[in-house]
Scaffold this motif. Structure first.
Motif, mmCIF file in Angstrom:
data_model
loop_
_atom_site.group_PDB
_atom_site.id
_atom_site.type_symbol
_atom_site.label_atom_id
_atom_site.label_comp_id
_atom_site.label_asym_id
_atom_site.label_seq_id
_atom_site.Cartn_x
_atom_site.Cartn_y
_atom_site.Cartn_z
ATOM 1 N N LEU A 1 0.506 15.777 7.278
ATOM 2 C CA LEU A 1 1.058 15.029 8.306
ATOM 3 C C LEU A 1 2.329 14.686 7.871
ATOM 4 O O LEU A 1 3.392 14.923 8.604
ATOM 5 C CB LEU A 1 0.266 13.815 8.485
ATOM 6 C CG LEU A 1 -0.795 14.128 9.619
ATOM 7 C CD1 LEU A 1 -1.813 13.036 9.422
ATOM 8 C CD2 LEU A 1 -0.441 14.563 10.921
ATOM 9 N N LEU A 2 2.835 14.339 6.669
ATOM 10 C CA LEU A 2 3.977 14.091 5.923
ATOM 11 C C LEU A 2 4.759 15.295 5.900
ATOM 12 O O LEU A 2 6.200 15.269 6.283
ATOM 13 C CB LEU A 2 3.952 13.294 4.737
ATOM 14 C CG LEU A 2 3.099 11.836 4.650
ATOM 15 C CD1 LEU A 2 2.757 11.342 3.235
ATOM 16 C CD2 LEU A 2 4.071 10.802 5.309
ATOM 17 N N VAL B 1 3.693 11.345 -1.699
ATOM 18 C CA VAL B 1 2.503 10.352 -0.958
ATOM 19 C C VAL B 1 1.993 9.202 -1.736
ATOM 20 O O VAL B 1 1.616 8.412 -0.827
ATOM 21 C CB VAL B 1 1.441 11.539 -0.859
ATOM 22 C CG1 VAL B 1 0.744 11.891 -2.273
ATOM 23 C CG2 VAL B 1 0.451 10.978 0.038
ATOM 24 N N ASP B 2 2.122 8.848 -3.144
ATOM 25 C CA ASP B 2 1.820 7.790 -3.547
ATOM 26 C C ASP B 2 2.888 6.879 -3.866
ATOM 27 O O ASP B 2 2.840 5.907 -4.301
ATOM 28 C CB ASP B 2 1.332 8.081 -4.998
ATOM 29 C CG ASP B 2 -0.002 8.990 -4.897
ATOM 30 O OD1 ASP B 2 -0.753 8.812 -4.135
ATOM 31 O OD2 ASP B 2 -0.105 9.873 -5.822
ATOM 32 N N HIS C 1 0.807 -1.375 -0.113
ATOM 33 C CA HIS C 1 0.150 -0.016 -0.030
ATOM 34 C C HIS C 1 0.830 1.364 0.004
ATOM 35 O O HIS C 1 2.116 1.252 0.525
ATOM 36 C CB HIS C 1 -0.956 0.240 1.284
ATOM 37 C CG HIS C 1 -2.135 -0.805 1.267
ATOM 38 N ND1 HIS C 1 -2.927 -0.916 0.314
ATOM 39 C CD2 HIS C 1 -2.125 -2.162 1.940
ATOM 40 C CE1 HIS C 1 -3.749 -2.103 0.615
ATOM 41 N NE2 HIS C 1 -3.045 -2.856 1.555
ATOM 42 N N THR C 2 0.449 2.497 -0.777
ATOM 43 C CA THR C 2 1.192 3.486 -0.748
ATOM 44 C C THR C 2 1.192 4.026 0.896
ATOM 45 O O THR C 2 0.399 3.901 1.812
ATOM 46 C CB THR C 2 0.658 4.646 -1.463
ATOM 47 O OG1 THR C 2 -0.852 5.091 -1.119
ATOM 48 C CG2 THR C 2 0.390 3.854 -2.989
ATOM 49 N N ILE C 3 2.296 4.936 0.886
ATOM 50 C CA ILE C 3 2.395 5.438 2.393
ATOM 51 C C ILE C 3 1.190 6.553 2.509
ATOM 52 O O ILE C 3 0.705 6.532 3.672
ATOM 53 C CB ILE C 3 3.776 6.301 2.558
ATOM 54 C CG1 ILE C 3 3.847 7.311 1.529
ATOM 55 C CG2 ILE C 3 4.799 5.346 2.202
ATOM 56 C CD1 ILE C 3 4.677 8.386 1.914
ATOM 57 N N GLY C 4 0.719 7.028 1.431
ATOM 58 C CA GLY C 4 -0.515 7.991 1.493
ATOM 59 C C GLY C 4 -1.780 7.310 2.125
ATOM 60 O O GLY C 4 -2.357 7.840 3.176
#
Length: 330
Positions: A133-134, A146-147, A105-108
């Motif tokens: 947040l990142l 983010v992706d 899964h992406t971190i976003g």
């Protein structure tokens, strides 16, 4: 009323050799804005204590005592109730940044998940909040990255991402379990500085778990020293460091490397090894490895004895330990 009140916590795990007590009569309180450290060797019960707070213990674990969050009892709360707290009122930074993130899964999506689950945000709104947040935890070019997937980030960046996930819903309590594991020294200091900033900024309660006395000294106001599932010494961090009273605490300090130490001189060690849970003695868990052990140490678990302001130690030979410390023997 404190934010978190733990009283007489006991955790028994099922092993091939029967039931074994992994946490023994642990009690502490923690309020908003306060910082508390758990320190000790691997296998002393630090992480099991944290997992008990979250209800993430192994199957068939038996928990007794009391864990209250803002007065709500968490022991026997049930999985639905605990699931509603995890990631919402209690955030967790797990100890291994290389495996704490889901690789598919992406971190976003992973940072946004608690926002969608606990805050009911739309996918688009959660994504925007995840980017913010990142950016806050120091991920460069967060809007573009983010992706990305976890393998596209360094170990330090992954740990920053797990911190963003833990803080997404604005928890009251942040548990950081060895948050600098497998990170180089420079990145360790950056991660710890980030946690300090966020705790101060958001007024969080922090429970920091570490085996590193230096990390604890710099980041928490109060300290619990654990061994064999028990808290053997506790108190304000500066007080415990200045007046080490339990033989195990003395052993931990004695084993530290020192700048300017003579080359070729071996570090002091604690004799023996941490016993397996089923092999812990019925009395003081440190009996046998301790130079001050007498027959009575094996009989019953010592009660906590005050040794200073807010400072307690569980040992029946505190006078002998103090005399040895003052004479420079211990």
């Amino acid at each position: 009323m404190a934010l978190l009140e733990v009283q007489g916590l006991q955790v028994a795990l099922q092993t091939q050799r029967g039931s074994a007590r992994a946490v023994r009569d642990v009690s502490f309180t923690l309020d908003r804005g306060e910082t508390l450290g758990l320190v000790g060797e691997s296998g002393c019960g630090k992480s099991i204590t944290a997992m008990a707070l979250l209800g993430l213990l192994p199957e068939h674990a038996q928990v007794s005592g009391s864990i209250r969050l803002d007065g709500q009892e968490l022991v026997d709360l049930g999985e639905p109730g605990l699931r509603a707290l995890r990631g919402d009122r209690i955030g967790m930074v797990f100890q291994e940044p290389m495996t704490a993130l889901n690789p598919v899964h992406t971190i976003g999506d992973q940072v946004a998940e608690p926002l969608r689950l606990h805050r009911g945000m739309s996918r688009a709104a959660a994504r925007q909040e995840a980017i913010a947040l990142l950016e806050r935890v120091g991920i460069p070019d967060a809007r573009r990255r983010v992706d990305g997937y976890p393998h596209q980030f360094s170990g330090g960046q992954r740990q920053r991402i797990t911190i963003a996930m833990a803080l997404a819903c604005g928890p009251d309590l942040l548990i950081a379990d060895e948050p600098t594991t497998a990170l180089d020294v420079t990145v360790q200091q950056q991660i710890l500085a980030l946690i300090r900033e966020l705790v101060a900024e958001r007024g969080l309660a922090l429970l920091l778990i570490s085996h590193d006395l230096g990390v604890v000294a710099q980041n928490v106001a109060r300290l619990l020293v654990m061994y064999g599932g028990s808290v053997v010494e506790s108190g304000p961090t500066a007080e415990v460091f200045a007046r080490r009273s339990h033989p195990y605490t003395l052993g931990l300090f004695g084993a530290r490397p020192r700048l300017g130490g003579q080359r070729g001189v071996r570090l002091a060690t604690i004799p023996g090894t941490v016993p397996e849970l089923p092999e812990l003695p019925p009395g003081c868990p440190f009996a046998g490895r301790c130079a001050f052990t007498i027959a009575a140490c094996n009989d019953t678990v010592p009660p906590p004895v005050p040794v200073g302001p807010g400072h307690q130690a569980r040992c029946i030979r505190l006078d002998a330990v103090a005399a040895a410390r003052q004479s420079g023997v211990a």
